[in-house]
Write an enzyme that holds these catalytic residues in place. Structure first.
Site, PDB file in Angstrom:
ATOM      1  N   ILE A  75      36.249  35.557  42.233  1.00 18.90           N
ATOM      2  CA  ILE A  75      36.816  34.446  41.464  1.00 18.90           C
ATOM      3  C   ILE A  75      37.602  34.934  40.246  1.00 18.90           C
ATOM      4  CG2 ILE A  75      35.111  32.746  42.191  1.00 18.90           C
ATOM      5  CD1 ILE A  75      33.542  33.284  39.665  1.00 18.90           C
ATOM      6  N   GLY A  76      37.659  36.248  40.035  1.00 12.24           N
ATOM      7  CA  GLY A  76      38.405  36.772  38.900  1.00 12.24           C
ATOM      8  C   GLY A  76      38.369  38.283  38.884  1.00 12.24           C
ATOM      9  N   GLY A  78      39.345  41.920  36.067  1.00 10.50           N
ATOM     10  CA  GLY A  78      39.778  42.446  34.789  1.00 10.50           C
ATOM     11  C   GLY A  78      40.245  43.871  34.936  1.00 10.50           C
ATOM     12  N   PHE A  80      38.625  46.603  34.226  1.00  6.84           N
ATOM     13  CA  PHE A  80      37.582  47.512  34.717  1.00  6.84           C
ATOM     14  C   PHE A  80      36.550  46.796  35.585  1.00  6.84           C
ATOM     15  CE2 PHE A  80      38.961  48.867  30.464  1.00  6.84           C
ATOM     16  CZ  PHE A  80      39.493  50.106  30.775  1.00  6.84           C
ATOM     17  N   SER A  81      36.796  45.555  35.961  1.00  7.81           N
ATOM     18  CA  SER A  81      35.771  44.793  36.656  1.00  7.81           C
ATOM     19  C   SER A  81      36.376  43.750  37.575  1.00  7.81           C
ATOM     20  CB  SER A  81      34.871  44.097  35.634  1.00  7.81           C
ATOM     21  OG  SER A  81      35.629  43.143  34.883  1.00  7.81           O
ATOM     22  N   VAL A  83      35.014  39.777  39.225  1.00  2.00           N
ATOM     23  CA  VAL A  83      33.995  38.739  39.065  1.00  2.00           C
ATOM     24  C   VAL A  83      33.864  37.983  40.376  1.00  2.00           C
ATOM     25  CG1 VAL A  83      33.262  36.716  37.748  1.00  2.00           C
ATOM     26  CG2 VAL A  83      34.593  38.520  36.627  1.00  2.00           C
ATOM     27  N   LYS A  98      29.777  39.718  37.122  1.00  2.00           N
ATOM     28  CA  LYS A  98      30.810  40.662  36.712  1.00  2.00           C
ATOM     29  C   LYS A  98      30.385  42.044  37.202  1.00  2.00           C
ATOM     30  CE  LYS A  98      33.307  42.036  32.494  1.00  2.00           C
ATOM     31  NZ  LYS A  98      33.400  41.801  31.028  1.00  2.00           N
ATOM     32  N   ASP A 191      39.102  38.532  20.799  1.00  2.00           N
ATOM     33  CA  ASP A 191      39.947  38.344  21.981  1.00  2.00           C
ATOM     34  C   ASP A 191      40.002  36.859  22.355  1.00  2.00           C
ATOM     35  OD1 ASP A 191      41.644  39.127  24.003  1.00  2.00           O
ATOM     36  OD2 ASP A 191      40.050  39.648  25.406  1.00  2.00           O
TER      37      ASP A 191
END
Length: 454
Positions: A75-76, A78, A80-81, A83, A98, A191
């Site tokens: 669902i997402g 980043g 370095f990751s 999700v 995550k 952020d």
């Protein structure tokens, strides 16, 4: 030793990481399995499956299961990751996991991750995304998070256009409440942006992504890390000098509010260098359709000098937010620890905790399970199931109700907050000569800039 024995032994040892006490063994359920007269609890049945059921073990091996969670689609993602959506096998609640590949995490990223976990552990607010559990295998690290199924604020605005004045009030009031709580606990987000504001329901929002968050000793502590998204970055971040944290979050909230009420960002450019100059020049134009009280709030926030920006209490008492009823009780932090269920005196548990205690008993989670997992905090499956259930119970009882908009009520306590609008911060910006860094250009103005270690 036969080869088959060599293959089976590591699997049993690995999956035993997810059993519930330090002394638990997969074979401990053998007697219960062979005795049909004894009915297994849901927890005992799940533990047995994780140790002996071939399909479950295969799912654990290939990553379709992580601990007590059945993993579904992505669902997402980043830097370095990634999700993924997951379902807790006992409670059936949805969560977001995550997932980070430990082999790709350098020393700086490991420090940031450790800080993210620690900071999330010390925060408990209805508008902050909650951390349920942390799991670790030799190759991966998993953060089990609250699932906010309504998507990002950024996506909603990009696809549907600017928010109405009413909806902007409701969303911004919740962000303000969350950030105020963080700052009161000496944690700076660093952020804040529309991509990190998530909808849990149609109106209830959650501030997420604490990867760049920083705990400070006091609000005047000097920081020197440029992190976050350039379009939301305060002028002092572009000067390669030290800065203090709270005004940086305040500036980002001003950019966020501008984005909500106009559908566009106040500072836009094709490269970070051009964007930097635009921010330093303070060149932005507020459309005439934005209400006058909202315009005054934005102008009060987006001031180049950090000490001249609105304080959070000033925002709370401003004319634009005065009709918003956003006050809500904040649960005490100790409620996140299931040991309170065992140590509490008779009658000390509130209604929510009593209900959670009853559900845990039906699932087969005993006092012994809770006591044996004491000290593991978020790295415990018992903590995970407890936090998920507590969150569900509180949510069902209205703990995450959204702010309401009413007429301007003459409340002396709230009216008095307007006096803050013309005050300045009394703190002074400490001097610090940060090492100079070059800025990299990016293709999109909302792309994340290069991060530097603090």
């Amino acid at each position: 030793m036969p080869a088959s024995t060599i293959q089976v032994s590591p699997q049993v040892h690995r999956h035993n990481l997810y059993t519930l006490t330090d002394s638990s063994e997969c074979g401990a359920e053998k007697e219960e399995e062979e005795d049909p007269s004894k009915r297994l609890t849901p927890l005992e049945k799940l533990t047995l499956e994780m140790c002996k059921d071939e399909n479950t073990i295969k799912e654990l091996t290939v990553g379709k299961r992580v601990g007590f969670y059945k993993v579904h689609g992505q669902i997402g993602c980043g830097n370095f990751s990634k999700v993924k959506l997951a379902i807790h096998a006992l409670t059936k609640d949805k969560v977001a996991i995550k997932i980070m590949d430990k082999m790709r995490l350098d020393l700086q990223t490991q420090r940031m991750l450790s800080r993210e976990i620690s900071n999330m552990e010390s925060l408990y607010h209805p508008n902050l995304l909650q951390l349920y559990e942390v799991l670790e295998t030799p190759s991966r690290l998993y953060l089990v998070l609250e699932f906010a199924g309504g998507g990002e604020l950024h996506t909603r605005i990009i696809s549907g256009g600017k928010l109405s004045d009413r909806e902007s009030k409701i969303v911004f009031a919740q962000v303000l409440s969350a950030v105020k709580y963080m700052h009161e606990n000496n944690i700076i987000h660093r952020d804040l942006k529309a991509e990190n504001v998530l909808y849990a329901t149609n109106s209830c929002i959650k501030v997420a992504d604490f990867g760049f968050s920083k705990r400070v000793k006091n609000h005047n502590q000097a920081l020197d890390t440029f992190c976050g998204s350039p379009p939301y970055a305060a002028p002092e971040l572009f000067k390669d000098e030290s800065y203090i944290g709270p005004p940086v979050d305040v500036w980002a909230m001003g950019v966020l509010l501008f984005f909500m009420v106009t559908g566009s960002l106040p500072f836009r450019a094709d490269t970070v260098a051009k964007l930097r100059q635009s921010v330093l020049d303070g060149a932005y134009v507020l459309p005439t359709w934005v209400s006058a009280p909202c315009q005054r709030l934005i102008r009060g926030i987006l001031k180049p000098e950090p000490l001249e920006r609105c304080a959070l209490d000033q925002m709370l008492g401003c004319e634009w937010l005065l009709p918003v009823e956003l006050f809500r009780p904040i649960p005490p932090l100790y409620q996140l620890n299931p040991i309170h269920l065992v140590e509490a005196d008779p009658g000390e548990l509130d209604r929510d905790q009593e209900e959670v205690k009853g559900i845990l008993e039906k699932l087969g989670v005993t006092h012994e399970h809770i006591l044996n997992n004491q000290g593991k905090r978020v790295r415990s499956p018992i903590t995970g199931v407890y936090r998920i259930l507590l969150h569900r119970v509180k949510r069902n009882r209205g703990a995450e109700f959204v702010p309401t908009i009413s007429g301007v009520v003459k409340d002396p306590k709230r009216d008095s907050l307007r006096a803050y609008r013309n005050l300045r911060h009394s703190s002074k910006l400490p001097s610090f000569n940060a090492e100079s860094h070059s800025q990299q250009s990016v293709q999109k103005p909302w792309a994340v800039c290069k991060q530097y270690s603090n």
